[in-house]
Design a protein around this motif. Sequence first.
Motif, PDB file in Angstrom:
ATOM      1  N   SER A  44       0.306  -1.378   0.196  1.00 53.96           N
ATOM      2  CA  SER A  44       0.558   0.084  -0.163  1.00 53.96           C
ATOM      3  C   SER A  44       0.764   0.795   0.013  1.00 53.96           C
ATOM      4  N   THR A  80     -17.246  -2.286   4.541  1.00 55.50           N
ATOM      5  CA  THR A  80     -16.716  -2.282   3.271  1.00 55.50           C
ATOM      6  C   THR A  80     -15.509  -3.276   4.473  1.00 55.50           C
ATOM      7  N   SER A  84      -9.775  -3.251   2.899  1.00 56.18           N
ATOM      8  CA  SER A  84      -9.601  -1.801   1.821  1.00 56.18           C
ATOM      9  C   SER A  84      -9.645  -0.855   2.579  1.00 56.18           C
ATOM     10  N   ASP A  87      -6.390  -0.508   3.634  1.00 52.60           N
ATOM     11  CA  ASP A  87      -5.461   0.413   2.439  1.00 52.60           C
ATOM     12  C   ASP A  87      -6.134   1.551   2.063  1.00 52.60           C
ATOM     13  N   THR A  88      -7.114   2.507   1.759  1.00 58.01           N
ATOM     14  CA  THR A  88      -7.246   3.344   2.702  1.00 58.01           C
ATOM     15  C   THR A  88      -7.051   4.546   2.962  1.00 58.01           C
ATOM     16  N   LYS A  91      -3.028   4.798   2.585  1.00 57.22           N
ATOM     17  CA  LYS A  91      -2.695   5.786   1.851  1.00 57.22           C
ATOM     18  C   LYS A  91      -2.657   7.031   1.865  1.00 57.22           C
ATOM     19  N   GLU A 137      -6.841   9.945  -6.532  1.00 53.90           N
ATOM     20  CA  GLU A 137      -7.115   8.274  -6.804  1.00 53.90           C
ATOM     21  C   GLU A 137      -7.284   8.360  -5.527  1.00 53.90           C
ATOM     22  N   ILE A 138      -7.178   8.313  -4.536  1.00 59.41           N
ATOM     23  CA  ILE A 138      -8.088   7.912  -3.171  1.00 59.41           C
ATOM     24  C   ILE A 138      -8.938   7.907  -2.865  1.00 59.41           C
ATOM     25  N   GLU A 141     -11.285   6.309  -4.487  1.00 61.90           N
ATOM     26  CA  GLU A 141     -11.485   5.232  -4.805  1.00 61.90           C
ATOM     27  C   GLU A 141     -12.826   5.108  -3.079  1.00 61.90           C
ATOM     28  N   ARG A 142     -12.274   5.888  -2.217  1.00 61.26           N
ATOM     29  CA  ARG A 142     -13.120   6.267  -1.247  1.00 61.26           C
ATOM     30  C   ARG A 142     -14.941   6.985  -1.891  1.00 61.26           C
ATOM     31  N   ARG A 144     -16.428   5.403  -4.375  1.00 60.69           N
ATOM     32  CA  ARG A 144     -16.798   4.626  -5.016  1.00 60.69           C
ATOM     33  C   ARG A 144     -17.505   3.838  -3.561  1.00 60.69           C
ATOM     34  N   ASP A 145     -16.318   3.839  -2.964  1.00 61.18           N
ATOM     35  CA  ASP A 145     -16.622   3.140  -1.251  1.00 61.18           C
ATOM     36  C   ASP A 145     -18.182   3.877  -0.666  1.00 61.18           C
TER      37      ASP A 145
END
Length: 248
Positions: A44, A80, A84, A87-88, A91, A137-138, A141-142, A144-145
Amino acid sequence: MLGVFFSALKKRQSMEDMVYSIQKGDFDLRNDLIEQYKPFIKRSVSSVCKRYITDTDDEFSIGLIAFNDAIDRFSYEKGTALLSFADTMIKRRVIDHLRVQSRKKQELSIDFSVATEDGYAQSLLEADRSIEFHKEEIDAERRRDEIKSFTGRLQSFGITFDQLVQASPKHADARKNAISIARIVAEDSSMLNYLFQKKKLPLKILESKVNVSRKTIERNRIYIVAMVLVLSGDYRFLSDYIKGVLKD
């Protein structure tokens, strides 16, 4: 095929049990889990730093702390997976660290020395842009989560995302009024529990607390329920939507 399914289910339950035990104070199990997932933490961190990460790197230490914090803050109820979620967090922490270093004009521990065609090293400005790109990017991603988790919560009330879009009030004032009603529910533990248990709004109680008719509440039921879920949940990006509506 069923064997693979039950194996995955057993692994999920095992992870859930471990996290639950750790959150209850099992210090040895916490250390074992962190040790087991050190390679995951390094991957990560490396995905942000774009280089090989060792145990002695500052970024790896930040990743370890973030993983440990993720264990404490994690809840399966949010929809979640632990890795995942971790990882968020990892990062985001590493990116925050690198941004601070960049702003202070200190030497970055991450190797941004990517040679250009002219043979010059990438500038700190480019490094900062790279960090910003990873942050975006993060965030994506968050986001989307969040939408995935929120969609799951809606479905538990028999509401689809498409239905929410169709049911959203067209006028700004109507949206503000619906959000005000949702806030009243979200801030009242008895009404909130009623909603979660019965999967419907406590209309009788609401009528006595708001200056709108029962018919209006029922007409905006889907939107109000959705806003209650946002206000009572951990939805950073969706909460920004509510702030935007109230500012209009």
